[in-house]
Each structure stands twice: as C-alpha cells, then as structure tokens.
Motif scaffolding. Structure first.
Motif, PDB file in Angstrom:
ATOM      1  N   ALA A 353       0.776  -1.039  -0.079  1.00  0.00           N
ATOM      2  CA  ALA A 353      -0.439   0.169   0.083  1.00  0.00           C
ATOM      3  C   ALA A 353       0.610   0.936   0.392  1.00  0.00           C
ATOM      4  O   ALA A 353       0.455   2.101   0.017  1.00  0.00           O
ATOM      5  CB  ALA A 353      -0.986  -0.126   1.481  1.00  0.00           C
ATOM      6  N   GLY A 354       2.374   1.136   0.609  1.00  0.00           N
ATOM      7  CA  GLY A 354       3.178   2.721   0.826  1.00  0.00           C
ATOM      8  C   GLY A 354       3.624   3.026  -0.363  1.00  0.00           C
ATOM      9  O   GLY A 354       3.820   3.727  -0.943  1.00  0.00           O
ATOM     10  N   LEU A 355       3.940   0.958  -0.978  1.00  0.00           N
ATOM     11  CA  LEU A 355       4.499   1.477  -2.977  1.00  0.00           C
ATOM     12  C   LEU A 355       3.502   2.184  -3.751  1.00  0.00           C
ATOM     13  O   LEU A 355       4.183   3.466  -4.099  1.00  0.00           O
ATOM     14  CB  LEU A 355       5.017  -0.170  -3.055  1.00  0.00           C
ATOM     15  N   LEU A 356       2.507   1.794  -3.395  1.00  0.00           N
ATOM     16  CA  LEU A 356       1.233   2.414  -4.402  1.00  0.00           C
ATOM     17  C   LEU A 356       0.715   3.827  -3.924  1.00  0.00           C
ATOM     18  O   LEU A 356       0.800   4.750  -5.050  1.00  0.00           O
ATOM     19  CB  LEU A 356      -0.292   1.490  -4.084  1.00  0.00           C
ATOM     20  N   LEU A 357       1.042   4.340  -3.476  1.00  0.00           N
ATOM     21  CA  LEU A 357       0.786   5.265  -2.487  1.00  0.00           C
ATOM     22  C   LEU A 357       1.921   6.610  -2.670  1.00  0.00           C
ATOM     23  O   LEU A 357       1.618   7.826  -2.882  1.00  0.00           O
ATOM     24  CB  LEU A 357       0.691   5.688  -0.692  1.00  0.00           C
ATOM     25  N   THR A 358       3.451   6.089  -2.507  1.00  0.00           N
ATOM     26  CA  THR A 358       4.054   6.862  -3.432  1.00  0.00           C
ATOM     27  C   THR A 358       4.163   6.986  -5.080  1.00  0.00           C
ATOM     28  O   THR A 358       5.010   8.144  -5.526  1.00  0.00           O
ATOM     29  CB  THR A 358       5.630   6.499  -2.707  1.00  0.00           C
ATOM     30  N   LEU A 359       3.374   6.329  -5.532  1.00  0.00           N
ATOM     31  CA  LEU A 359       3.549   6.949  -6.940  1.00  0.00           C
ATOM     32  C   LEU A 359       2.875   8.167  -7.564  1.00  0.00           C
ATOM     33  O   LEU A 359       3.023   8.778  -8.530  1.00  0.00           O
ATOM     34  CB  LEU A 359       2.912   5.922  -7.653  1.00  0.00           C
ATOM     35  N   ALA A 360       1.717   8.921  -6.621  1.00  0.00           N
ATOM     36  CA  ALA A 360       1.457  10.303  -6.599  1.00  0.00           C
ATOM     37  C   ALA A 360       2.213  11.123  -6.630  1.00  0.00           C
ATOM     38  O   ALA A 360       3.351  11.071  -5.653  1.00  0.00           O
ATOM     39  CB  ALA A 360       0.462  10.143  -5.530  1.00  0.00           C
ATOM     40  N   ASP A 361       2.210  12.308  -7.519  1.00  0.00           N
ATOM     41  CA  ASP A 361       3.125  13.535  -7.570  1.00  0.00           C
ATOM     42  C   ASP A 361       2.709  14.473  -6.419  1.00  0.00           C
ATOM     43  O   ASP A 361       2.638  15.392  -6.650  1.00  0.00           O
ATOM     44  CB  ASP A 361       3.191  14.513  -8.786  1.00  0.00           C
ATOM     45  N   SER A 362       2.468  13.962  -4.919  1.00  0.00           N
ATOM     46  CA  SER A 362       1.946  14.514  -3.742  1.00  0.00           C
ATOM     47  C   SER A 362       3.093  14.229  -2.944  1.00  0.00           C
ATOM     48  O   SER A 362       3.411  13.136  -2.179  1.00  0.00           O
ATOM     49  CB  SER A 362       0.621  14.382  -3.345  1.00  0.00           C
ATOM     50  N   LEU A 363       3.602  15.189  -1.975  1.00  0.00           N
ATOM     51  CA  LEU A 363       4.665  15.137  -0.877  1.00  0.00           C
ATOM     52  C   LEU A 363       4.107  14.314   0.007  1.00  0.00           C
ATOM     53  O   LEU A 363       4.444  13.579   0.569  1.00  0.00           O
ATOM     54  CB  LEU A 363       5.445  16.554  -0.399  1.00  0.00           C
ATOM     55  N   THR A 364       2.371  14.994   0.438  1.00  0.00           N
ATOM     56  CA  THR A 364       2.126  14.521   1.700  1.00  0.00           C
ATOM     57  C   THR A 364       1.539  13.019   1.401  1.00  0.00           C
ATOM     58  O   THR A 364       1.657  11.702   2.378  1.00  0.00           O
ATOM     59  CB  THR A 364       0.358  14.557   1.787  1.00  0.00           C
ATOM     60  N   ALA A 365       1.255  12.273   0.283  1.00  0.00           N
ATOM     61  CA  ALA A 365       1.393  10.404  -0.346  1.00  0.00           C
ATOM     62  C   ALA A 365       2.036   9.897  -0.389  1.00  0.00           C
ATOM     63  O   ALA A 365       2.286   9.221   0.265  1.00  0.00           O
ATOM     64  CB  ALA A 365       0.559  10.944  -2.249  1.00  0.00           C
ATOM     65  N   VAL A 366       3.529  10.826  -0.823  1.00  0.00           N
ATOM     66  CA  VAL A 366       5.232  10.382  -0.515  1.00  0.00           C
ATOM     67  C   VAL A 366       5.229   9.689   0.753  1.00  0.00           C
ATOM     68  O   VAL A 366       5.799   8.819   1.433  1.00  0.00           O
ATOM     69  CB  VAL A 366       6.107  11.454  -1.541  1.00  0.00           C
ATOM     70  N   LEU A 367       5.047  11.053   1.858  1.00  0.00           N
ATOM     71  CA  LEU A 367       5.716  10.801   3.002  1.00  0.00           C
ATOM     72  C   LEU A 367       4.822   9.879   3.630  1.00  0.00           C
ATOM     73  O   LEU A 367       4.780   9.063   4.603  1.00  0.00           O
ATOM     74  CB  LEU A 367       5.221  11.901   3.732  1.00  0.00           C
TER      75      LEU A 367
END
Length: 466
Positions: A353-367
């Motif tokens: 789930a964390g890996l999939l979230l980091t695909l977004a171009d959003s610093l909040t999502a990456v963190l």
C-alpha cells in the motif's frame, strides 16, 4: 563457534558453547567447563564436577546487573559503538544526488557507495564472528569501530568515484565486527535478567546512528558539501569509538575457542538445508531489498520535479525511520494475536500500500507511503529475524549471522537494482521492482501457509487411523 554436531541440548538464543561434542554413547557435558563423561555422583570426580557447577552458578550471578557502574559502562559503550557503526553504514545514502553530480555518475553507479558497503558487511559477518570466538568480543569490536572510523576520515578525500566505492567497501568489512560480536558480548557479560533491556539499548544506539547519519549529512551538505558532511560523520564515529574503548568493561566470562572451519561449514550447511530457515532468510532479504531500494532512490526523486527539495529537507524526511521504533515495539503483540504468518501478510500488505501511494506526485502521499513502507518493513523484519533462533535447533549464532547476511545482501541488491530501474524508468521503475519483491514475499509466505495446512491435515488423518 559452537560445533553444529554437539549432542548437548541447544543453548538459549545468544548463548555460546565451548565444549567438544560428546563421544557416541556417553552423556553430554554437564556444563561449559566440563568435557567428556559426567562423573558418577558420590565419586571424587563427581564432587569436583558439583563444585565446578556451583562455581558456574555463582559466576552467572556475578554478571552485570542494572544499577551497577559496570553495567552502565557496558551499555554506554555498546550504545556508542552502535551509534558509530550506523553513522557510517548509510552515510552516503542521502548524499547520492550530490555524489552523482560531482562525478557525473548514474544513480546506479553512485548507489554502489551504499550497496557495496552493506554487501561487504554481509560477506564479512561469518568470518568475523569466527574471529571473535578466538580473539575475544571486545578486541574484535574495538578493531571494528576504530578501523571503520579511520576509513571514514579518509573517504572525503576520494579523488574519484572508484576510490570512494572501494573505501566504502573496506569500511563495510570493518563494520562487520560490531554486529558479529555485540550480541555475544552482552549475552556473556550481562545477567540474563537484564539481557533484554541491554539489547534494547544497544539497538537504540543503532537506530540513533542510522537516523542521525541521514539527517546530519543532509543538512551539513546543504550548508557546505558532501565531502564535509562525510568528514563530520567520520569524526563523530571516531569520538564514539574512543568512548567505547574508555568505557567498555573487560570481558570476564569469555572463553577462547579454536577456529574450526569444518565445524562452521557443517553448521552453515545444516542451516542452509533447513527449508524453514531458508524461507526466513529469503523473507528478510526481500523485505530489506524494498527498504534499501526506496531509501536509496528517494533522494533522487525528491530533488527533481515536482518536489525540488533541498538536501537538508530530504535529510529531515529520514525522521520517518522512527516509525520503525514504534512498529518494532508492537510487532510482538501483533504476532501473539494473529500469528507469525498473519503478521507477515500484514507487513507485506502495508509495504505494498505504501509503494502504491508513493506513485502520486504529492509530497503528502509520498510521506504517508514512506510511513507505511517503513512500518511494514519493520513488521516483516522483526517477525522473520525473531523466528530464526526459535527455528534453529543448534548453532543459533550462525543461524542469526546467516539471516543478517541475507538481510544486508537484500539491501545491496535492492539499492543497486532500484537505482538502475530509476535511471531507466523513473520512480515507476523503482516501484515496480519493489512490488515484485513483495509479490515474491507473499508467495513465500503463502507456500509456508499451504505447507502448514497440509501438515495439519496429514496429522489429523494419521490420528483418525486405527
């Protein structure tokens, strides 16, 4: 190094034995100081053996206890050594974009400054742990922290990337002395009643060093450059090494044993022939490959569009690593509630789930993705590493060393492959490689679940037979 074929009962995790295997048809040795047959009760030899056992019990009571000056010195010494070690292991991880820029190197080539360090550390673990059996834990740990710190002071003067990579690999070999010896030193010198707390404080030093390394390197490099950052870390590690040398109490319970390559080879072969241990080693390697890949490549992604973060800010993001401290603390309760395989599935799902979230171009999502990846990784690592000692019937120190070898190999392979994927296909490529590793971890755990269910069914069928 304990012989793999000893007929004495397996020691507790972390304990070491020095006795020779009992000859066939004789009773096993009565204690670490006894060899050969156990004398019959009532004989003079039996009285002597009883006296030796009583002395051994007194010696055990004389081991270091909380509240004593020697205990505090031992813990502070190991804390300092652990901090020094992990200040250096990942020292270049947050500095890779700057190193790439100076040497015109691809992310894959620059990542070798991390990958070859952990790879060399992994390769040296078993040989160095064998040296500590003969020459002493303190001697090996002292050589380790001082050697690594002195190499660290030379690294900032590297004229090219090849020199930098070679020095980092030598540093990895030197660093192997601490993880190979520290747990054995604590098990031998600290009272069993206080051992869990002592190990916890040692691990805290490891975590502090790993986090401080990334955080300090980023901010110092932003104010100056990467060479100054690595020089400061080298100097700090040297101060930690001096602290260790001045504080560490002399070992009172270490008994040298000869180096026995044949016995070591038998032990290693036995562990590598155990299917359950192999699965645990594979899981540790797969989890660490994802963790190493993500944290090695992270700095590249965050310096580029759409984030454009400064080195100091990127270094601060490594504070997410603290999530691992909390996760490690609750993993035991989670395993007690849903079982070992349930915890592994939870860790795999959380990392995915964390890996999939980091695909977004959003610093909040990456963190948020990094929080999940870190928490899931530590869940899987704690379950896998904690299961190794319980699975190994003998040679537990070697079983744990093999796990740590697989663990650091996973970091090396993951960091290099993840960086290569980033160079070829960007963050999507790194994420794809990490997702494949988690798919392999899920398949490994699923196979173990299928085997366990098949074993239970077979047992039920045998029980139903007349």
């Amino acid at each position: 190094m304990p012989d793999a074929d000893t007929r004495a009962p397996a020691p507790a995790a972390g304990a070491r034995t020095t006795e020779s295997p009992a000859p066939a048809g004789t009773a096993p040795a009565a204690g670490p100081a006894a060899k050969g047959r156990v004398p019959a009760a009532g004989t003079a030899a039996g009285t002597a053996a009883g006296t030796a056992a009583a002395k051994a019990a007194v010696t055990a009571e004389e081991r270091l206890l909380p509240g004593t000056s020697a205990y505090r010195r031992a813990i502070l010494a190991l804390f300092a050594a652990g901090t020094a070690t992990f200040l250096l292991v990942y020292a270049t991880q947050g500095l890779l974009p700057a190193i790439s820029a100076e040497f015109s190197a691809t992310p894959a080539r620059a990542s070798l400054t991390v990958s070859l360090t952990t790879g060399a550390l992994a390769a040296a673990l078993l040989p160095v742990s064998t040296l500590s059996e003969k020459y002493g834990r303190l001697q090996v740990m002292t050589a380790s922290v001082f050697g690594a710190a002195l190499v660290g002071l030379a690294i900032p003067f590297s004229p090219d990337l090849t020199t930098l990579v070679v020095l980092r690999a030598l540093q990895g070999v030197a660093l192997a002395g601490l993880p190979a010896s520290a747990m054995a030193y604590l098990a031998e010198e600290v009272s069993p009643r206080a051992l869990a707390g002592a190990v916890g404080l040692y691990v805290a030093g490891n975590s502090l060093g790993g986090m401080t390394s990334r955080l300090a390197a980023g901010w110092i490099a932003q104010w100056t450059n990467w060479r100054v950052a690595l020089g400061v870390l080298g100097a700090a590690s040297l101060l930690c090494a001096v602290t260790f040398l001045l504080l560490a109490p002399k070992a009172r319970h270490f008994t040298p044993s000869p180096i026995n390559p044949a016995a070591l080879l038998r032990t290693v072969r036995g562990h590598l022939g155990n299917p359950l241990l192999l699965r645990l080693y594979l899981l540790g390697m797969l989890f660490m490959s994802v963790f190493g890949s993500v944290y090695t490549v992270l700095a590249y992604r965050l310096t580029e569009a759409p984030f454009h973060l400064a080195e100091g800010v990127i270094g601060s993001i490594f504070l997410v690593y603290l999530v691992g401290t909390f996760t490690s603390a609750v993993s035991g309760r989670l395993t007690a509630r849903i079982g070992r395989r349930g915890s592994l599935y939870t860790g795999i799902a959380t990392v995915t789930a964390g890996l999939l979230l980091t695909l977004a171009d959003s610093l909040t999502a990456v963190l948020l993705g990094l929080v999940l990846i870190t928490g899931g990784f530590f869940t899987g690592h704690v379950v896998a590493s904690g299961s190794v000692s319980g699975t190994a019937a003998s040679g537990r120190a070697q079983a744990s060393a093999l796990y740590m070898t697989a663990y650091y190999v996973g970091n090396s392979v993951g960091g290099t492959v993840g960086a290569g994927a980033y160079h070829s296909a960007g963050w999507n490529g790194t994420t794809a490689v990490a997702l494949l590793a988690m798919a392999a971890a899920a398949a490994t755990t699923g196979y173990a679940t299928w085997r366990a269910r098949g074993g239970r069914r077979a047992g039920a069928n045998r029980g139903a037979e007349p």
